[in-house]
Design an enzyme around this catalytic site. Structure first.
Site, PDB file in Angstrom:
ATOM      1  CD  GLN A  14      -2.272  27.411  -8.232  1.00  0.00           C
ATOM      2  OE1 GLN A  14      -2.484  26.502  -7.446  1.00  0.00           O
ATOM      3  NE2 GLN A  14      -3.173  28.336  -8.510  1.00  0.00           N
TER       4      GLN A  14
ATOM      5  NE  ARG B 198     -16.413  24.152  -5.280  1.00  0.00           N
ATOM      6  CZ  ARG B 198     -17.190  24.974  -4.621  1.00  0.00           C
ATOM      7  NH1 ARG B 198     -17.662  24.625  -3.447  1.00  0.00           N
ATOM      8  NH2 ARG B 198     -17.514  26.153  -5.129  1.00  0.00           N
TER       9      ARG B 198
ATOM     10  CB  CYS C  97      -4.236  28.198  -1.026  1.00  0.00           C
ATOM     11  SG  CYS C  97      -4.607  26.792   0.044  1.00  0.00           S
TER      12      CYS C  97
ATOM     13  CG  ASN D  43     -12.544  29.711  -9.955  1.00  0.00           C
ATOM     14  OD1 ASN D  43     -12.058  29.806  -8.821  1.00  0.00           O
ATOM     15  ND2 ASN D  43     -13.046  28.570 -10.398  1.00  0.00           N
ATOM     16  N   GLY D  44     -15.687  30.322  -9.877  1.00  0.00           N
ATOM     17  CA  GLY D  44     -16.516  30.162  -8.681  1.00  0.00           C
ATOM     18  C   GLY D  44     -17.943  29.803  -9.009  1.00  0.00           C
TER      19      GLY D  44
ATOM     20  N   PRO E 146      -7.036  24.617 -10.993  1.00  0.00           N
ATOM     21  CG  PRO E 146      -5.650  26.147  -9.910  1.00  0.00           C
ATOM     22  CD  PRO E 146      -6.721  26.047 -10.944  1.00  0.00           C
TER      23      PRO E 146
HETATM   24  C1  LIG Z   1     -10.330  19.869  -3.627  1.00  0.00           C
HETATM   25  C2  LIG Z   1      -9.919  21.246  -4.031  1.00  0.00           C
HETATM   26  C3  LIG Z   1      -8.578  21.530  -4.216  1.00  0.00           C
HETATM   27  C4  LIG Z   1      -8.181  22.803  -4.632  1.00  0.00           C
HETATM   28  N1  LIG Z   1      -6.863  23.046  -4.862  1.00  0.00           N
HETATM   29  C5  LIG Z   1      -6.480  24.251  -5.391  1.00  0.00           C
HETATM   30  C6  LIG Z   1      -5.136  24.490  -5.773  1.00  0.00           C
HETATM   31  O1  LIG Z   1      -4.263  23.617  -5.672  1.00  0.00           O
HETATM   32  N2  LIG Z   1      -4.830  25.724  -6.280  1.00  0.00           N
HETATM   33  C7  LIG Z   1      -5.779  26.717  -6.428  1.00  0.00           C
HETATM   34  O2  LIG Z   1      -5.456  27.815  -6.889  1.00  0.00           O
HETATM   35  N3  LIG Z   1      -7.041  26.504  -6.079  1.00  0.00           N
HETATM   36  C8  LIG Z   1      -7.420  25.296  -5.580  1.00  0.00           C
HETATM   37  N4  LIG Z   1      -8.735  25.067  -5.304  1.00  0.00           N
HETATM   38  C9  LIG Z   1      -9.717  26.130  -5.586  1.00  0.00           C
HETATM   39  C10 LIG Z   1     -10.280  25.957  -6.996  1.00  0.00           C
HETATM   40  O3  LIG Z   1      -9.282  26.115  -7.969  1.00  0.00           O
HETATM   41  C11 LIG Z   1     -11.407  26.981  -7.254  1.00  0.00           C
HETATM   42  O4  LIG Z   1     -10.865  28.269  -7.144  1.00  0.00           O
HETATM   43  C12 LIG Z   1     -12.557  26.846  -6.283  1.00  0.00           C
HETATM   44  O5  LIG Z   1     -12.914  25.493  -6.081  1.00  0.00           O
HETATM   45  C13 LIG Z   1     -13.799  27.613  -6.786  1.00  0.00           C
HETATM   46  O6  LIG Z   1     -14.194  27.171  -8.060  1.00  0.00           O
HETATM   47  P1  LIG Z   1     -15.402  26.115  -8.252  1.00  0.00           P
HETATM   48  O7  LIG Z   1     -16.620  26.716  -7.608  1.00  0.00           O
HETATM   49  O8  LIG Z   1     -15.534  25.964  -9.740  1.00  0.00           O
HETATM   50  O9  LIG Z   1     -14.997  24.857  -7.551  1.00  0.00           O
HETATM   51  C14 LIG Z   1      -9.156  23.820  -4.849  1.00  0.00           C
HETATM   52  C15 LIG Z   1     -10.493  23.518  -4.643  1.00  0.00           C
HETATM   53  C16 LIG Z   1     -10.891  22.263  -4.244  1.00  0.00           C
HETATM   54  C17 LIG Z   1     -12.355  21.983  -4.066  1.00  0.00           C
END
Ligand SMILES: Cc1cc2nc3c(=O)[nH]c(=O)nc-3n(C[C@H](O)[C@H](O)[C@H](O)COP(=O)(O)O)c2cc1C
Length: 347
Positions: free
Chosen positions: A70, A225, A100, A200-201, A16
């Protein structure tokens, strides 16, 4: 990985992301192989008050299935009501945001703030589970800060509350997006879990997705991302997981095609004005690393008519054919490792 009636072996899931995982981007990622997609987070309070912009975020099309909605909130009452409103839109499951880190969410006692109130977190989870007939999952971080990592305790509380799967972003709230995500803690969570764990991450490539599975033993992996401007990552990860061999990286034609597809979907769901406007922040990542790109980007972000945006992109494609003949198109892998331009927006 099983959640309700969904049963997918080693799924690759779109995370998300507020202002990113709208209907257009979700459908794009589906076309490119995402197994499950999530909506942007939606405020429970806003749903309860019928705020149009938030209610609209519940809308999805059948092609997006399986899809999770979500929600986030700081009170049992608002979360129950929001969960029931969301259920009317028939998502495959409902996900609760306990991760968040921003002021606008955690500052009001929702999202990651609940990591400091695990009893309240569990009470919200149990109430939501009891309020709907669809599966309920949660997504969180490993703790508030390094001194108070409590993800194992949180896991057990959420399991007892009836949560059916837990997505874990391997960072604390204080870390926001700094450093590397801690995959070790995700492995630890998986080792203690009775429910499916979604890791995730910092999955930036198909190889990272495979490495995440290998390192953590998780049931699913979730990409945020790394999918922005790069929806190819889903099919690539699935292919590598299934066959052990990498897919050829997309060339400039595929990348421009994906940008055009994304734009068309965006205009289709948001109308010409907003659809074109909201696409502006995505061009940089679709075109990253290609020759003479800043000039094109400047044109793209000024254009208001979507058909003309497509013309600019098509003209650039022809230009790229020339660069290719001159051997000036770099290898995709080279710029995949540079994440400096990734959107973090206000999240
Ligand atoms: C622009 C942006 C918006 C995000 N919005 C949400 C969100 O609405 N809900 C959520 O649970 N995580 C949100 N996240 C976190 C991501 O879901 C994820 O947990 C985080 O980016 C780490 O994963 P990644 O390294 O693959 O990006 C957001 C992240 C980014 C960068």
């Amino acid at each position: 990985m099983k959640i309700g009636t969904i049963d997918i072996d080693r799924p690759v899931i779109l995370a998300p992301m507020e202002d990113v995982t709208d209907r257009a981007f979700r459908q794009l990622c589906k076309r490119y192989g995402a197994d499950i997609v999530y909506t942007e987070f939606i405020s429970a309070e806003a749903l309860r008050r019928g705020i149009e912009k938030s209610v609209r975020k519940l809308t999805a099309d059948p092609v997006e299935r399986p899809i999770a909605v979500q929600i986030f909130g700081n009170s049992v009452e608002s979360m129950i009501e929001a969960a029931q409103i969301a259920e009317e839109y028939s998502p495959d499951y409902l996900d609760i945001n306990f991760g968040c880190p921003t002021k606008k969410v955690a500052g009001k006692g929702a999202g990651a703030a609940l990591l400091r109130e695990p009893e309240k977190m569990a009470a919200i989870a149990a109430a939501v589970v009891g309020a709907v007939n669809i599966p309920v999952t949660a997504k969180t971080r490993i703790g508030w800060d390094r001194e108070s990592i409590n993800i194992i305790d949180v896991l057990h509380r959420l399991e007892d509350a009836g949560i059916q799967a837990l997505a874990v972003h391997g960072r604390t709230r204080s870390e926001m997006y700094k450093g590397r995500a801690d995959w070790e803690w995700i492995r630890e969570v998986k080792a203690h879990a009775r429910i499916p764990i979604i890791a995730n991450g910092d999955i930036w490539s198909a190889e990272d997705a495979v490495a995440m599975y290998a390192h953590t033993g998780a049931d699913g992996v979730m990409i945020g991302r790394g999918s922005i401007g790069n929806p190819f990552i889903f099919a690539q990860a699935r292919h590598l997981l299934k066959t052990g061999t990498p897919m050829p990286p997309p060339g400039f034609r595929e990348r421009i095609e994906a940008a055009i597809e994304h734009l068309k979907l965006s205009v289709c769901f948001k109308g010409e004005k907003y659809g074109t406007l909201e696409m502006r922040r995505h061009y940089a990542t679709y075109l990253k690393g290609l020759p003479m790109v800043s000039r094109v980007r400047n044109k793209l972000v000024r254009e208001e008519q979507w058909e003309l945006v497509i013309e600019i992109l098509r003209a650039y494609e022809v230009e790229c054919e020339g660069y290719q003949r001159e051997g000036k198109i770099p290898d995709y892998a080279e710029y995949l490792n540079d994440h400096s331009d990734k959107l973090v927006l206000n999240y």
